[in-house]
Design a protein around this motif. Structure first.
Motif, PDB file in Angstrom:
ATOM      1  N   UNK A   1     -13.340   1.390   1.365  1.00 25.00           N
ATOM      2  CA  UNK A   1     -12.572   1.739   0.180  1.00 25.00           C
ATOM      3  C   UNK A   1     -12.755   3.204  -0.171  1.00 25.00           C
ATOM      4  N   UNK A   2     -12.004   3.685  -1.149  1.00 27.38           N
ATOM      5  CA  UNK A   2     -12.061   5.094  -1.502  1.00 27.38           C
ATOM      6  C   UNK A   2     -12.997   5.376  -2.673  1.00 27.38           C
TER       7      UNK A   2
ATOM      8  N   UNK B   1      -4.140   3.812  -6.028  1.00 25.39           N
ATOM      9  CA  UNK B   1      -4.337   5.206  -5.629  1.00 25.39           C
ATOM     10  C   UNK B   1      -4.956   5.323  -4.245  1.00 25.39           C
ATOM     11  N   UNK B   2      -5.386   4.199  -3.694  1.00 23.45           N
ATOM     12  CA  UNK B   2      -6.130   4.250  -2.434  1.00 23.45           C
ATOM     13  C   UNK B   2      -5.350   4.934  -1.313  1.00 23.45           C
TER      14      UNK B   2
ATOM     15  N   UNK C   1       0.821  -1.218   0.000  1.00 24.97           N
ATOM     16  CA  UNK C   1       0.000   0.000   0.000  1.00 24.97           C
ATOM     17  C   UNK C   1       0.850   1.260   0.000  1.00 24.97           C
ATOM     18  N   UNK C   2       2.150   1.121   0.240  1.00 29.15           N
ATOM     19  CA  UNK C   2       3.021   2.298   0.267  1.00 29.15           C
ATOM     20  C   UNK C   2       3.733   2.515  -1.074  1.00 29.15           C
ATOM     21  N   UNK C   3       3.609   1.548  -1.958  1.00 31.33           N
ATOM     22  CA  UNK C   3       4.383   1.611  -3.204  1.00 31.33           C
ATOM     23  C   UNK C   3       4.122   2.889  -4.009  1.00 31.33           C
ATOM     24  N   UNK C   4       2.868   3.291  -4.102  1.00 33.47           N
ATOM     25  CA  UNK C   4       2.547   4.469  -4.926  1.00 33.47           C
ATOM     26  C   UNK C   4       3.135   5.761  -4.358  1.00 33.47           C
ATOM     27  N   UNK C   5       3.347   5.803  -3.044  1.00 31.37           N
ATOM     28  CA  UNK C   5       3.974   6.998  -2.467  1.00 31.37           C
ATOM     29  C   UNK C   5       5.321   7.257  -3.149  1.00 31.37           C
TER      30      UNK C   5
ATOM     31  N   UNK D   1     -11.389   2.112  -6.475  1.00 28.89           N
ATOM     32  CA  UNK D   1     -10.193   2.575  -5.759  1.00 28.89           C
ATOM     33  C   UNK D   1     -10.285   2.013  -4.351  1.00 28.89           C
ATOM     34  N   UNK D   2      -9.684   0.857  -4.128  1.00 34.60           N
ATOM     35  CA  UNK D   2      -9.813   0.263  -2.799  1.00 34.60           C
ATOM     36  C   UNK D   2      -8.644  -0.634  -2.469  1.00 34.60           C
ATOM     37  N   UNK D   3      -8.170  -0.519  -1.235  1.00 35.57           N
ATOM     38  CA  UNK D   3      -7.085  -1.376  -0.751  1.00 35.57           C
ATOM     39  C   UNK D   3      -7.545  -2.822  -0.611  1.00 35.57           C
ATOM     40  N   UNK D   4      -8.853  -3.040  -0.703  1.00 36.12           N
ATOM     41  CA  UNK D   4      -9.352  -4.390  -0.442  1.00 36.12           C
ATOM     42  C   UNK D   4      -9.239  -5.296  -1.655  1.00 36.12           C
ATOM     43  N   UNK D   5      -9.038  -4.724  -2.826  1.00 36.93           N
ATOM     44  CA  UNK D   5      -9.016  -5.558  -4.014  1.00 36.93           C
ATOM     45  C   UNK D   5      -7.686  -5.444  -4.731  1.00 36.93           C
ATOM     46  N   UNK D   6      -7.405  -6.476  -5.508  1.00 36.20           N
ATOM     47  CA  UNK D   6      -6.191  -6.481  -6.311  1.00 36.20           C
ATOM     48  C   UNK D   6      -6.607  -6.787  -7.741  1.00 36.20           C
TER      49      UNK D   6
END
Lengths: 613, 613
Positions: free
Chosen positions: B479-480, B461-462, A460-464, B497-502
């Motif tokens: 999620x966002x 982008x989340x 989750x930090x990769x895009x930073x 846009x969500x950290x929950x999915x890949x």
């Protein structure tokens, strides 16, 4: 680079594929994967079978030989290299291109009906076996395990499997005795109602027993398997290695104070029969843990009903969270590691190779130095844009006042492992080079200074790390960071910082990862700024749901070249970060350089760590 | 809220489970999932079977009834509500808690040996069926498909399946005729060597045929299936609906100029037998596409060798990328949608419910209004912290000068779908409320203004939306953003846009998603700032590997309340974003308000869009 001539080798291999000495019934294809029996990233020369048969020596690739054809699959990093190293008996299969068939589809397309495809079950992972098996079965072919490796059978002068001296690590390096590690592991096993754990990864065995070896270059590991029961402990390793009194003492092989800590040592190869025996005696509820990346051979010994495949073993998880002693060791190792003082100005003829040698020489003079942690990437100008570049005599460029220089290197010390990349210019960088460098630096800082809740996964930090590059239309095509071992493999799981994975484990205080964004302008230059950073707890103004927050503390303490920074591009917060980082470099490394009496180094350090405004 | 009395219903269901009228052999357990046969997020009253049997009416939950027990699984959002709505014949299974057994484990724990567990194969997805089947089989039980739904069998007065009038959408709304969509779809099928595509999702059928219905509240869809062949086209729908001359004309049912565009219409229920017939006639190489979320019943009709399961159908992918006409329509819809002028100051008694009604009333006066796109979340103070809150008479609070007010609402217009959240204060917000709001705003801007390469997945982008919150130890547990349909479902795949999915598909120009970070302080307030945004190409200074870059253009044009912003927390870039956004609100919405002669609205708009410094 001239290709390896393989016509005779292929003839011999095709004969072996029909030879009843190795296999009851002929096979029509033979798969040669590139790994060893332990899922190792780096492998020993005796395991370089794919290189032996086709000539290509990159880190990733799978060769398949049929009666008529020979093909080798590799990824974009290696298209050029593979095409240069393989002769025209081989077809290069460029993975990632739409027109390239998968291995399964290719085989199905060319094999005669009802073919038999062979593979050594020790060097193919269980899930790869399963996928290949299914695909072939669907087309009427079968996948068969060939116990005798056919490459070994035709390989004259194949190197022996190494059996280097073992190094015992005491509490001052490990912080935990191996007995305490075993106890903690057994507690985890009991909690999950697991009776046995088959340990196959070499770094996990080294970590568990507080032992190191040098069987594989750069990775301080040794060939072994272990089987941990709730009250027994088996170690499978070349028995000669256990003759060393220090090792016997360390493993308490001649003392039996605690029966459940008494190690039953057996030859490396006997793991198979021992596991068979264990599995034959399993009770109906007994469960056996094994990594889901373990070899097909060992995995299939465990009956399905008793087999519990795990993506990250409890040792992998425990090993990733460094204890106070290990953290202290990693810090010491990083202070030892500041070799850059030798590169302040390239006087006379300094080349990629000589600069790399110089860095190694400096490191080798440091206390507790063991070896490098990976092959040094030392690259000038356009070579810097080749991400996995390694200088060779025929590519070797000279450091100059006109081109960027990128060096990515690291070492193994008794107390820790290092990995650092710096990009420097000895003359005057162009505006574009500075712009790119500054964007990369902004990304590096964005990760390093990130504050995030406990339980956050690194991906989750990769895009930073990319936001500043993306803003101007730039990017880099690799992940941002990997886990780093403590006097162990420089790449380790289960954490990391990469858009490519979703299955990483959440970051925890004590984990150590790299932070290494970059930018690569093909044919021109490469930029990467890499620190090894420690996950640490941090205080925040609020504390939502009491989760607590984490951030990173840099362990790498090497100045970031000021002349490459366009300070106007930085925010105040970023400038403060740079100044604080350089203050710490001065404080920690400066003290050490003073202690070592390295006046020139100290001068360089002071000069390179001037505050920016 | 008093619980539903279910003792008699359970008695009847348990009888049905043994009744040979419905099933040859008795079953010992019956599973009642919450969905319909089309994987719909919102369902029609006739499909609310889980609610009927247990009383719990939340959006997610699965009930299982055995001879002795009745249990219902739901997630954290609904623990309180479910416990209030179910009587003590039911055990609430709190998903996500460690001690809560999975449905499989629970069944295995309580069922007698060799039990038969029944489920309606039309409302369980094929993969769920498979997992349940495996788990039960492993313990000696069997999962059986019960064709007659047993809830329907005992449900007196069950509502009829709706068959609302169909709306035909012309080119001015869709930009593409349905014939062109079918042609494009068939091209995709040919490319992938697919002979048939079974379309099961209601929004995909509505999109493909440029038809809308109102069978399900908030979602302008209608019950149907479609089977698209390379030269045939079948639509399964209540035949009465096709009597409408406009529909006949639109679908060209009475003209057969192009045979391959001639629609064979058949009753909704006949999809099963028709698919059986098609599958009986498949050639050896024929492949059939079906969504991997489709019902077990339909999926299993297709022989495994011919079945190609797809996570996102080509219609789902095509529908997500809006064409120029749809984008224009979405923009128009968003201009119509600015209802906030009615909320400038709550004069007298305005409640959550009356404010929601007022917003609906305003929207309903707009051109092309069809209905709401989801139940309005209108929440004062602590109610705002309940993320899926919906005001009810017993929870209804009054808007006041002392508490934050959050309203999340949206509508369906003939030309587009809207979804907007604003959080406002009518008095003086506290410093903490402003701080949180500003952090949420920074996150909203970070996503909205993000520049990223073509091919980037939304989940990357989340974290941008969270960085500012994380910095001070805050976060939100949703999620966002989600994909938004065009006069279709307000939630749609395959992007988000969500950290929950890949597994989201990469963002592409023309896709439309929401950007809605928030912060929720339990028992006190909720903050969310949501715009619907369009993915648009953007020019960057450089263009690495010619990939091109994307960013977002807000479609929602509703002022963000200035008094909630702590401008000191904003960077210059963020302030510029706010000012530019408000300038655009003024320009676009102001013109429309002027046209409508809404002087009060215009005054409000001017006041709310003053530049900040």
């Amino acid at each position: 680079m001239s290709p390896k001539i393989t016509v005779e080798l292929l003839r011999q291999l095709r004969q072996a594929m029909k030879n009843s000495k190795y296999i009851a019934e002929p096979i029509q294809a033979y798969i040669v994967p590139s790994g060893d029996a332990h899922q190792s990233e780096y492998i020993s020369p005796c395991d370089c079978r794919r290189e032996f048969i086709c000539g290509f020596n990159g880190s990733a690739g799978i060769a398949i030989v049929t009666e008529q054809h020979a093909a080798m699959w590799t990824d974009g990093r290696y298209f050029l290299q593979a095409s240069q190293q393989m002769d025209n008996n081989w077809t290069l299969m460029k993975m990632g291109l739409k027109e390239t068939p998968s291995q399964e589809d290719w085989l199905i397309g060319i094999l005669p009906e009802n073919s038999r495809v062979g593979v050594d079950p020790w060097i193919i992972a269980a899930d790869q076996w399963k996928n290949m098996f299914k695909a072939l079965a669907g087309a009427g072919h079968s996948l068969v395990a060939v116990q005798d490796n056919l490459i070994d059978a035709i390989w004259d002068g194949r190197p022996h499997r190494p059996s280097t001296q073992l190094i015992t690590l005491g509490l001052r390096y490990t912080g935990l005795t191996w007995q305490d590690k075993v106890t903690a592991l057994r507690a985890k096993m009991s909690e999950r109602k697991i009776s046995w754990f088959v340990v196959t990864a070499l770094d996990e065995i080294a970590w568990l027993f507080n032992l190191r070896g040098s069987d594989i270059e750069y990775n301080p590991v040794f060939f072994a398997y272990a089987i941990v029961g709730l009250s027994t402990l088996r170690l499978f390793v070349d028995q000669k290695r256990l003759a060393d009194p220090a090792v016997r003492e360390h493993l308490q092989l001649d003392t039996t104070s605690q029966p459940e800590m008494s190690i039953q040592a057996a030859p490396y190869e006997s793991v198979y029969t021992e596991l068979l025996a264990i599995c034959a005696a399993l009770g109906p509820k007994d469960k056996v843990w094994i990594s889901d990346k373990a070899s097909c051979a060992l995995t299939q010994v465990i009956p399905k009903a008793h087999r519990t495949l795990i993506p990250y073993t409890p040792i992998c998880l425990a090993k990733a969270v460094k204890n106070a002693t290990e953290i202290e060791g990693m810090k010491m190792a990083h202070v030892s590691d500041v070799h850059f003082i030798n590169l302040q100005i390239p006087k006379g003829m300094v080349t990629e190779i000589s600069a790399a040698d110089k860095a190694e020489e400096y490191r080798s003079q440091q206390k507790d130095f063991v070896g490098l942690s990976f092959p040094t990437i030392s690259s000038v100008g356009p070579n810097g844009a080749i991400i996995h570049y390694r200088p060779l005599p025929e590519t070797n460029r000279t450091l100059s006042l006109n081109e960027l220089y990128l060096i990515d290197s690291g070492a193994q010390y008794m107390d820790g492992t290092t990995d650092v990349t710096r990009t420097v210019h000895f003359g005057t960088p162009s505006a574009f080079e500075k712009e790119c460098f500054t964007s990369v630096l902004k990304g590096h800082i964005a990760v390093s200074a990130a504050v995030f809740p406990n339980g956050t996964k690194g991906h989750l930090l990769d895009s930073f790390a990319r936001a500043a590059l993306w803003d101007s239309g730039l990017d880099y095509l690799h992940g941002t960071g990997h886990g780093v071992g403590c006097f162990l493999n420089v790449h380790e799981g289960p954490c990391g910082i990469s858009y490519k994975t979703f299955a990483d484990e959440p970051l925890e205080a004590g984990m150590i990862v790299s932070d290494e964004p970059g930018y690569y302008e093909d044919g021109s230059f490469g930029i990467r700024i890499e620190n090894v950073v420690l996950v640490v707890p941090t205080k925040t103004k609020h504390n939502y749901r009491n989760r607590g927050s984490l951030t990173f503390e840099p362990l790498t303490l090497v100045p970031i070249q000021l002349k490459m920074i366009d300070t106007d591009q930085l925010t105040k917060r970023e400038r403060d970060w740079v100044n604080e980082y350089h203050r710490k470099c001065r404080e920690v490394v400066g003290t050490e350089l003073e202690r070592q009496g390295r006046k020139d180094g100290l001068d360089w350090l002071i000069r390179e760590t001037q505050p920016i405004l």
